[in-house]
Write a protein that holds these residues in place. Structure first.
Motif, PDB file in Angstrom:
ATOM      1  N   ILE A  37      34.378  40.174  43.001  1.00 18.73           N
ATOM      2  CA  ILE A  37      34.136  41.687  42.869  1.00 18.73           C
ATOM      3  C   ILE A  37      32.468  41.575  42.967  1.00 18.73           C
ATOM      4  N   ASP A  38      31.664  42.130  43.757  1.00 16.53           N
ATOM      5  CA  ASP A  38      30.518  41.879  43.867  1.00 16.53           C
ATOM      6  C   ASP A  38      29.584  43.298  43.833  1.00 16.53           C
ATOM      7  N   GLN A  39      29.301  43.852  42.573  1.00 15.38           N
ATOM      8  CA  GLN A  39      28.801  44.935  42.440  1.00 15.38           C
ATOM      9  C   GLN A  39      27.279  44.939  42.577  1.00 15.38           C
ATOM     10  N   ARG A  63      31.147  35.904  50.856  1.00 16.07           N
ATOM     11  CA  ARG A  63      32.075  36.455  49.887  1.00 16.07           C
ATOM     12  C   ARG A  63      33.508  36.064  50.384  1.00 16.07           C
ATOM     13  N   SER A 123      36.071  33.822  48.445  1.00 19.68           N
ATOM     14  CA  SER A 123      37.330  34.189  48.364  1.00 19.68           C
ATOM     15  C   SER A 123      38.320  33.293  48.667  1.00 19.68           C
ATOM     16  N   LEU A 136      33.218  38.098  38.958  1.00 21.44           N
ATOM     17  CA  LEU A 136      32.824  39.233  38.928  1.00 21.44           C
ATOM     18  C   LEU A 136      31.389  39.302  38.637  1.00 21.44           C
ATOM     19  N   TRP A 186      41.988  41.791  33.442  1.00 23.96           N
ATOM     20  CA  TRP A 186      42.473  41.384  34.843  1.00 23.96           C
ATOM     21  C   TRP A 186      43.700  40.474  34.601  1.00 23.96           C
TER      22      TRP A 186
END
Length: 185
Positions: A2-4, A13, A17, A34, A55
């Motif tokens: 998760i790349d906010q 990404r 992953s 995260l 999580w």
């Protein structure tokens, strides 16, 4: 992943992953990543602990979860492990991975490179025989304890020297130079 904070492009990404999925499929660990701009006023350890609990990383039997939390604006990074990985990846090993693999890349704004290097190092440790990895981690802990002890002894010696110099200076003020010189000597 998760790349906010939007620091990874889609290819980076996807690559990270795939790396995480490969580690999971081989049964070594379940890893979450995260990336966020900031944790606000909350310390990153507390934020990461809450995220780790939410999580529920790692399977229940092996407790082999691992979470990497990066707060980009805060310039903070935390890696947490489940109890099943603490023997082979204790805090001292994770700290070394952060300092030697991840942080140098982050300083050059190469976030994907740093995360990949960190994950590669974690994976290489997880591939080791658990007993060998635990022994290596224990040796690292002992080395760190010895270094801390040596540093404490050095600081004590320097402090004693400073105190002696101050005593000599005060003796010179109150006793005169000839007498204080012999006392200081």
């Amino acid at each position: 992943v998760i790349d906010q904070a939007s620091i990874l492009n889609p290819e980076q990404r996807q690559q990270i992953s795939q790396q995480i999925t490969s580690i999971y499929q081989q049964g070594r660990a379940q890893i979450g990543l995260l990336i966020l701009p900031t944790t606000g006023q909350e310390p990153i350890f507390n934020y990461a602990s809450r995220a780790f609990e939410q999580w529920k990383l790692g399977n229940e039997k092996a407790d082999n979860g691992l979470l990497i939390v990066v707060a980009v604006t805060d310039r903070k990074l935390q890696i947490l492990t489940g109890y099943g990985l603490e023997g082979v990846l204790p805090d001292v090993v994770l700290k070394r991975i952060i300092e030697e693999q991840i942080t140098p890349q982050f300083r050059q704004n190469n976030y994907a490179g740093g995360l990949t290097a960190g994950l590669n190092q974690i994976d290489s440790i997880l591939k080791l025989d658990p007993e060998i990895a635990k022994n290596s981690a224990d040796q690292l802990k002992q080395q760190q304890a010895m270094q801390l002890q040596q540093q404490t002894q050095l600081q004590s010696g320097i402090m004693a020297l400073v105190v002696l110099c101050l005593i000599g200076m005060f003796a010179a003020l109150f006793l005169g130079k000839a007498l204080s010189a012999s006392i200081t000597g």
